[in-house]
Each structure stands twice: as C-alpha cells, then as structure tokens.
Design an enzyme around this catalytic site. Structure first.
Site, PDB file in Angstrom:
ATOM      1  N   TRP A  62     -12.656   4.276   2.197  1.00 58.14           N
ATOM      2  CA  TRP A  62     -12.229   4.665   0.855  1.00 58.14           C
ATOM      3  C   TRP A  62     -13.427   5.182   0.064  1.00 58.14           C
ATOM      4  CZ3 TRP A  62     -10.172   0.104   3.077  1.00 58.14           C
ATOM      5  CH2 TRP A  62      -8.817   0.216   3.389  1.00 58.14           C
ATOM      6  N   HIS A 100      -6.870   2.210  -4.000  1.00 60.89           N
ATOM      7  CA  HIS A 100      -5.514   1.954  -3.508  1.00 60.89           C
ATOM      8  C   HIS A 100      -4.861   0.919  -4.426  1.00 60.89           C
ATOM      9  CE1 HIS A 100      -7.380  -1.254  -0.513  1.00 60.89           C
ATOM     10  NE2 HIS A 100      -7.921  -1.310  -1.716  1.00 60.89           N
ATOM     11  N   ARG A 147      -9.748   8.742  -5.263  1.00 58.23           N
ATOM     12  CA  ARG A 147     -10.728   8.716  -4.178  1.00 58.23           C
ATOM     13  C   ARG A 147     -11.654   9.917  -4.312  1.00 58.23           C
ATOM     14  NH1 ARG A 147      -7.063   6.706   1.024  1.00 58.23           N
ATOM     15  NH2 ARG A 147      -6.203   4.903  -0.098  1.00 58.23           N
ATOM     16  N   GLN A 172       0.401   5.582  -5.338  1.00 62.40           N
ATOM     17  CA  GLN A 172       0.815   4.746  -4.214  1.00 62.40           C
ATOM     18  C   GLN A 172       1.889   3.775  -4.707  1.00 62.40           C
ATOM     19  OE1 GLN A 172      -2.486   2.660  -2.347  1.00 62.40           O
ATOM     20  NE2 GLN A 172      -2.927   4.421  -1.028  1.00 62.40           N
ATOM     21  N   VAL A 229      -4.840  -7.032   6.520  1.00 65.46           N
ATOM     22  CA  VAL A 229      -3.614  -7.434   7.226  1.00 65.46           C
ATOM     23  C   VAL A 229      -3.937  -7.714   8.693  1.00 65.46           C
ATOM     24  CG1 VAL A 229      -1.912  -6.273   5.764  1.00 65.46           C
ATOM     25  CG2 VAL A 229      -3.021  -4.987   7.604  1.00 65.46           C
ATOM     26  N   ALA A 263       2.661  -6.978   3.681  1.00 67.38           N
ATOM     27  CA  ALA A 263       2.309  -6.030   2.613  1.00 67.38           C
ATOM     28  C   ALA A 263       2.417  -4.620   3.180  1.00 67.38           C
ATOM     29  CB  ALA A 263       0.887  -6.286   2.118  1.00 67.38           C
TER      30      ALA A 263
HETATM   31  C1  FA5 Z   1      -4.136   2.249   2.017  1.00 70.37           C
HETATM   32  O1  FA5 Z   1      -4.490   2.716   0.965  1.00 70.37           O
HETATM   33  C2  FA5 Z   1      -3.744   0.811   2.184  1.00 70.37           C
HETATM   34  N1  FA5 Z   1      -4.051   0.121   0.955  1.00 70.37           N
HETATM   35  C3  FA5 Z   1      -2.255   0.720   2.519  1.00 70.37           C
HETATM   36  C4  FA5 Z   1      -1.821  -0.654   2.938  1.00 70.37           C
HETATM   37  C5  FA5 Z   1      -1.283  -1.509   2.010  1.00 70.37           C
HETATM   38  C6  FA5 Z   1      -1.977  -1.067   4.258  1.00 70.37           C
HETATM   39  C7  FA5 Z   1      -0.883  -2.812   2.386  1.00 70.37           C
HETATM   40  C8  FA5 Z   1      -1.569  -2.338   4.653  1.00 70.37           C
HETATM   41  C9  FA5 Z   1      -1.034  -3.189   3.710  1.00 70.37           C
HETATM   42  P1  FA5 Z   1      -4.179   4.543   3.223  1.00 70.37           P
HETATM   43  O2  FA5 Z   1      -5.558   4.925   2.869  1.00 70.37           O
HETATM   44  O3  FA5 Z   1      -3.700   4.974   4.580  1.00 70.37           O
HETATM   45  O4  FA5 Z   1      -3.915   3.035   3.111  1.00 70.37           O
HETATM   46  O5  FA5 Z   1      -3.185   5.156   2.124  1.00 70.37           O
HETATM   47  C10 FA5 Z   1      -1.825   4.805   2.081  1.00 70.37           C
HETATM   48  C11 FA5 Z   1      -0.988   6.027   1.718  1.00 70.37           C
HETATM   49  O6  FA5 Z   1      -1.482   6.640   0.528  1.00 70.37           O
HETATM   50  C12 FA5 Z   1      -1.040   7.136   2.768  1.00 70.37           C
HETATM   51  O7  FA5 Z   1      -0.087   6.910   3.781  1.00 70.37           O
HETATM   52  C13 FA5 Z   1      -0.717   8.346   1.950  1.00 70.37           C
HETATM   53  O8  FA5 Z   1       0.671   8.467   1.793  1.00 70.37           O
HETATM   54  C14 FA5 Z   1      -1.315   8.024   0.611  1.00 70.37           C
HETATM   55  N2  FA5 Z   1      -2.623   8.688   0.492  1.00 70.37           N
HETATM   56  C15 FA5 Z   1      -3.821   8.259   0.937  1.00 70.37           C
HETATM   57  N3  FA5 Z   1      -4.808   9.125   0.633  1.00 70.37           N
HETATM   58  C16 FA5 Z   1      -4.215  10.139  -0.046  1.00 70.37           C
HETATM   59  C17 FA5 Z   1      -4.685  11.348  -0.649  1.00 70.37           C
HETATM   60  N4  FA5 Z   1      -5.972  11.688  -0.629  1.00 70.37           N
HETATM   61  N5  FA5 Z   1      -3.789  12.158  -1.256  1.00 70.37           N
HETATM   62  C18 FA5 Z   1      -2.486  11.800  -1.289  1.00 70.37           C
HETATM   63  N6  FA5 Z   1      -1.970  10.694  -0.763  1.00 70.37           N
HETATM   64  C19 FA5 Z   1      -2.817   9.862  -0.136  1.00 70.37           C
END
Ligand code: FA5
Length: 332
Positions: free
Chosen positions: A157, A175, A201, A215, A258, A300
């Site tokens: 991140w 997140h 981010r 999110q 997790v 989660a």
């Molecule tokens: C997370 O942020 C974890 N906190 C998710 C999680 C929660 C996992 C609870 C387990 C338990 P990740 O970085 O993959 O995961 O982001 C989750 C979702 O946010 C992605 O599937 C996507 O839909 C969205 N996302 C992430 N980065 C971006 C971005 N730069 N632009 C738009 N959507 C994004």
C-alpha cells in the site's frame, strides 16, 4: 398630363418620419413620434391643412400623396408598436417569451449509487452500515492489522502520509480495513458491519487504478463463524449484484490480517474477474483488539465499488468517475 409635381414636403415628411420611427427604441419614443407626426397638432395634419392654399390640380396630387403617407405611417407605427409590446415582455435577463425548458436535476454520483446497492445487499443479510475516518492513524491502518513497521506487506500500500502537530503517524487510509480494528475495539460480538468510504494510495493512475477510490469493507465476528459463512455470504452478495446464475471462484491470496486469505472472482463473459479480497480474521488481529481468539472467530472482506460498477456498466476507464464530466455522470 399635368405638369404639377407632387409636393416635395410630402416626400420630406415621409423621410423624416421613417427615419425617426426607425430610431425610436422605446415605448416612450414611439409615443412622442406618434404625437409629432400623426397627432392632431402634428406635422402631417399641418401639411394637410396647407392643401387649401394650392391650385386645384396640385391639391389633388399632393392630397393623394399625403393620404398615402398617412396610411403608410399608420401601418408602420402599428408594426413598431407590436414589436415594442413583445420586447417589453423581456424582463431583465429573463426572457419569458422563450419556450419552456426542462430544468436540470441533480442525481446521486455513480459511486454512491453502487455503494448503496452493495451496502443494501449486506443490510438485508443483517449487516449494519457504519463509516470511519479517512485520515487515519498508522496504528489502525497497519499495526493493529498485523502489519508492524518494517513488515514487507506495507509496500503493498503506497501510503500518503499527513503532517500532524498532534499525532506522530497520520496518513490517508490506504484501505477501509482499519475500521475492523476500530469496530472490534468499541463493540462486543456478535458484530456484522459493512463500511463504505474513500481510500487513498500514492500510485500513478491508469484505466483501472485511481489514487483515490472507494472501498466497502465487511466484518463479521462471533462464536463459531467459519469459512463456510464467508463463502455463503459472499456468494449471496455476488448473486444479488450480478444475477442469480453468476458463477463465483475463490482462490488463495495473502493479506496479513486474515488467515486463510482469498480473493473472489466472478465469471464475466467467460473470464474470471477479481472483485474482492477476503479471509478469516487473523487470530492476532482479534487479540490486538482485546478479543479471546480461542473463543471468537470472524471473516472480513474488502471490495472496490468503482471496479464493480465498471463491470456492470461496461465502463472502460475508472478515471471517468472522478473527472466530473456531465456527459458521463448523466448516464446513471
Ligand atoms: C485491500 O485493500 C484489503 N484491505 C481488502 C481486504 C479486506 C482483504 C478484508 C481481506 C480482508 P486490495 O488492495 O486488493 O485489498 O484492494 C481491495 C479492492 O479495492 C480491490 O479489489 C479493488 O476493487 C479496489 N482497489 C484497490 N486499489 C485500487 C485503485 N488504485 N483504484 C481503484 N480501486 C482499487
């Protein structure tokens, strides 16, 4: 044919009257024009009165020309008066004579619409919607989630740090997962919440990545919660959002908070498209929030509503969501 020419003064009067009428630009001007040229003591009356002093032949010709002039001036005047009346209906900058137009009506932003649809699907399964801070402490965004300083997972991140006089380590949350820790700290099980909100981010943008996006986080904690509950809940969510016959796939994934961790994809025209990350809440995360991990378990998940809306609405570039272009926004 008589040698007598029509009186010059009829032609002079015509010229003077027409030119004065053309420059009369208000009702007041029009009225003074009428008095000057057509009034009882006006210039045309004076000319007609003068006819008596002319020879009979000349009087006939000049009289006919003067009567023609009166008829013309009457009709020019009426026409100008009609124009003046309709332009008097223009009040200030509001032209009440224009045909009516439908007023522009605002609407909910496409991200908001998608967030509401997602949270409603979970609300109907017993989850409560709550919100949390976008400016977050490092403790909740990372430490409490099993990502201590120096942990390589922090690199996942790209973080936007905030200068703060009051706190040492403040950032724009990367997140919505910090709300897992905040909710557990302040509540006792059973817990079932969904948390929509903005995340940030430090990354360059492209058609599927924004540096700020939404999110929706989900958290369920209780005694006896198993991976089957996670799968059943997310399966039901996918059916509600993408249709009853939608195929879903879970694969192993890694998130420090997790264990086990998964990602969920849906079948989209024969391709597997990843829509969220999820897993069973890590025992360490439960303990960090003061829960006995031998008694409580939970699951989660976290998903991006813009990415889900892109799939459902065939949007090819995530940047449309935040470019504020009405040609895009009014399609929803
Ligand atoms: C997370 O942020 C974890 N906190 C998710 C999680 C929660 C996992 C609870 C387990 C338990 P990740 O970085 O993959 O995961 O982001 C989750 C979702 O946010 C992605 O599937 C996507 O839909 C969205 N996302 C992430 N980065 C971006 C971005 N730069 N632009 C738009 N959507 C994004």
């Amino acid at each position: 044919m008589s040698e007598v020419q029509p009186s010059e003064s009829v032609e002079q009067l015509r010229e003077a009257a027409v030119s004065a009428l053309n420059s009369a630009d208000s009702s007041e001007h029009l009225e003074s024009w009428r008095v000057e040229f057509l009034g009882r003591k006006g210039r045309l009356t004076a000319l007609l009165r003068g006819l008596g002093s002319l020879e009979i032949e000349e009087r006939k010709i000049v009289g006919a020309a003067a009567n023609l002039l009166r008829a013309d001036l009457d009709s020019f005047y009426e026409e100008r008066e009609r124009q003046a009346k309709s332009s008097n209906a223009v009040v200030g900058s509001l032209d009440v004579t224009l045909p009516g137009r439908k007023p522009a009506v605002g609407g909910l932003h496409p991200s908001t619409q998608m967030i509401r649809e997602i949270t409603q699907a979970f609300n109907e399964m017993g989850f409560q919607t709550i919100e949390g801070p976008e400016i977050e402490l490092e403790k909740y965004n990372f430490d409490m989630l099993n990502i201590p300083a120096g942990h390589p997972a922090r690199d996942q991140w790209d973080t936007i740090w905030v200068d703060s006089e009051k706190y040492d380590d403040v950032l724009l949350r990367t997140h919505t997962s910090p709300m897992q820790a905040r909710v557990m700290e302040n509540n006792t099980p059973p817990i079932r919440v969904v948390v929509p909100g903005k995340c940030y981010r430090y990354e360059s943008t492209d058609s599927t990545h924004e540096w700020h996006f939404n999110q929706v986080e989900g958290l369920a904690v209780d005694t006896g919660i198993t991976f089957a509950d996670l799968k059943g809940t997310l399966y039901e969510f996918a059916r509600r959002i993408f249709g009853q016959s939608r195929k879903v796939r879970f694969r192993c994934d890694y998130f420090p908070f997790v264990e086990p961790g998964v990602d969920m994809s849906i079948d989209w025209n024969g391709r597997w498209i990843e829509i969220l990350g999820a897993g069973m809440v890590h025992p360490q995360v439960l303990e960090n929030s003061g829960y006995d991990s031998s008694k409580y378990t939970g699951f989660a998940f976290g998903m991006g509503p813009e990415r889900i809306s892109m799939l459902r609405n065939e949007i090819t570039d995530i940047r449309h969501f935040f470019s504020n272009d009405l040609r895009f926004l009014t399609q929803f």
